[in-house]
Design a protein around this motif. Sequence first.
Motif, short mmCIF file in Angstrom:
data_model
loop_
_atom_site.label_atom_id
_atom_site.label_comp_id
_atom_site.label_asym_id
_atom_site.label_seq_id
_atom_site.Cartn_x
_atom_site.Cartn_y
_atom_site.Cartn_z
N ALA A 79 5.09 10.35 -7.64
CA ALA A 79 4.15 11.31 -7.98
C ALA A 79 3.84 12.04 -9.14
N GLY A 80 2.80 12.23 -9.65
CA GLY A 80 2.33 12.72 -10.93
C GLY A 80 2.50 11.63 -12.36
N TYR A 81 2.83 10.55 -11.85
CA TYR A 81 2.91 9.40 -12.84
C TYR A 81 1.87 8.44 -12.97
N ASN A 90 5.44 -15.11 -6.02
CA ASN A 90 5.08 -14.98 -4.60
C ASN A 90 5.92 -13.98 -3.81
N ASN A 91 5.21 -13.23 -2.93
CA ASN A 91 5.75 -12.25 -2.20
C ASN A 91 6.64 -11.04 -3.08
N ALA A 92 6.16 -11.04 -4.15
CA ALA A 92 7.01 -9.92 -5.14
C ALA A 92 6.84 -8.56 -4.71
N CYS A 93 5.75 -8.06 -4.19
CA CYS A 93 5.44 -6.63 -4.27
C CYS A 93 5.40 -6.06 -2.71
N GLY A 94 5.08 -6.70 -1.73
CA GLY A 94 4.93 -6.31 -0.54
C GLY A 94 3.65 -5.17 -0.83
N ASN A 95 3.53 -3.97 -0.20
CA ASN A 95 2.62 -3.40 -0.17
C ASN A 95 2.63 -2.41 -1.44
N VAL A 96 1.55 -1.81 -2.34
CA VAL A 96 1.77 -0.95 -3.41
C VAL A 96 1.05 0.36 -2.84
N ASN A 97 1.93 1.29 -3.31
CA ASN A 97 1.45 2.78 -2.96
C ASN A 97 1.21 3.47 -4.08
N CYS A 98 -0.10 3.97 -4.43
CA CYS A 98 -0.39 4.74 -5.75
C CYS A 98 -1.02 6.17 -5.06
N LEU A 99 -0.62 6.49 -3.85
CA LEU A 99 -1.37 7.61 -3.19
C LEU A 99 -1.25 8.93 -3.92
N GLN A 100 0.36 9.31 -4.65
CA GLN A 100 0.32 10.51 -5.50
C GLN A 100 0.29 10.14 -6.71
N ALA A 101 -0.20 9.02 -7.30
CA ALA A 101 -0.14 8.64 -8.89
C ALA A 101 -1.32 9.27 -9.54
N THR A 102 -1.11 9.64 -11.03
CA THR A 102 -2.35 10.05 -11.60
C THR A 102 -3.23 8.83 -11.86
N SER A 103 -2.79 7.66 -12.03
CA SER A 103 -3.45 6.41 -12.25
C SER A 103 -2.44 5.32 -11.77
N PRO A 121 -6.19 9.49 -5.52
CA PRO A 121 -7.29 9.99 -6.39
C PRO A 121 -7.41 9.94 -7.72
N GLY A 122 -6.48 9.17 -8.59
CA GLY A 122 -6.52 8.97 -9.69
C GLY A 122 -7.38 7.44 -10.03
N ALA A 123 -7.34 7.03 -11.20
CA ALA A 123 -7.98 5.93 -11.54
C ALA A 123 -7.07 4.63 -11.02
N CYS A 124 -7.72 3.74 -10.61
CA CYS A 124 -7.19 2.56 -10.21
C CYS A 124 -7.60 1.30 -10.50
N ASP A 125 -6.98 0.35 -11.09
CA ASP A 125 -7.42 -0.85 -11.73
C ASP A 125 -6.48 -1.93 -10.98
N VAL A 126 -7.01 -2.88 -10.28
CA VAL A 126 -6.16 -4.01 -9.54
C VAL A 126 -6.78 -5.21 -9.97
N THR A 127 -6.02 -6.03 -10.51
CA THR A 127 -6.43 -7.50 -10.81
C THR A 127 -5.62 -8.36 -9.85
N CYS A 128 -6.18 -9.30 -9.12
CA CYS A 128 -5.67 -10.20 -8.36
C CYS A 128 -6.14 -11.56 -8.78
N THR A 129 -5.20 -12.55 -9.40
CA THR A 129 -5.66 -13.61 -9.93
C THR A 129 -5.69 -14.89 -9.23
N ASP A 130 -5.05 -14.97 -7.92
CA ASP A 130 -5.08 -16.00 -7.15
C ASP A 130 -5.77 -15.72 -5.75
N LEU A 131 -6.31 -16.72 -5.21
CA LEU A 131 -7.15 -16.60 -4.13
C LEU A 131 -6.35 -15.79 -2.92
N THR A 132 -4.98 -15.67 -2.85
CA THR A 132 -4.07 -15.31 -2.03
C THR A 132 -3.29 -14.10 -2.47
N SER A 133 -3.47 -13.73 -3.84
CA SER A 133 -2.54 -12.59 -4.51
C SER A 133 -2.64 -11.21 -3.81
#
Length: 182
Positions: A79-81, A90-103, A121-133
Motif C-alpha cells: 500500500a502506498g508504493y 513460466n508460472n512465475a507470479c500467479g495473481n498480481v495485486n496492485c489495488l493499494q499501490a500508487t502505480s 486507482p494509480g497508473a498501471c502499465d502491463v506488458t505481456c509478451t507471450d500469447l499465454t503470458s
Amino acid sequence: MKLALAGLLVVFASCLPDSRSGDFTCSVPEDCEAGRTCEGGFCVKESCPGDCDSCDTVAKTCSITCNGNACRNGVTCPAGYSCTIACPGNNACGNVNCLQATSCDITCTAGNACGTITCGPGACDVTCTDLTSCDAVQCGSSCRCDVTCPGGACTTTCPGNDTCTIDGTSATACESSSCASC
C-alpha cells in the motif's frame, strides 16, 4: 604499577565509542529523519515491506522480481508504493495485486507468467509478451492503464469501459492516451 595500570584502563575505556548515540533517540516517529522509524526509543532504518526485493522507503518505490516460481502464489505491491514487478518465467507470479499501490509497472514475459492482474486507482502499465503470458488484466478504477498483449491474448477490463481501448471496442487492450486522468 597497579596505579599506572588502573590509570591506563580508565584512559583506554574512555576512548571506546558509546554504542548508543543521542542522535538516534526518539519519542515519536517525527523525531526521526526520512527513511527511519521510531522503535524502542531509537530511530532505526525502515526495511522493505512485503514482497519487495529492493525498495526506497522515502520515495516509496518497490522492485519485485519473481524468478522461477517464487511468487506462484501471488504477488502484492505494498500500500502506498510504486512497484516495478517482473515475472520472467513460466508460472512465475500467479495473481498480481496492485489495488493499494500508487502505480504499477508489470512485465510478464513467459508462458503463464501471470494470472489475473488487478490494478488500483494509480497508473498501471502491463506488458505481456507471450500469447499465454497473462490471463486477465483488470484496470477497473485506474487513472491511466496501458496493456500490451500479443494478438489480444489477454482478457482486459479497462477504465471507462470501451472508451479507453486502442480502437474503442472491448475486443482490444486498454490504452490510456484518450482517457488518462492521473
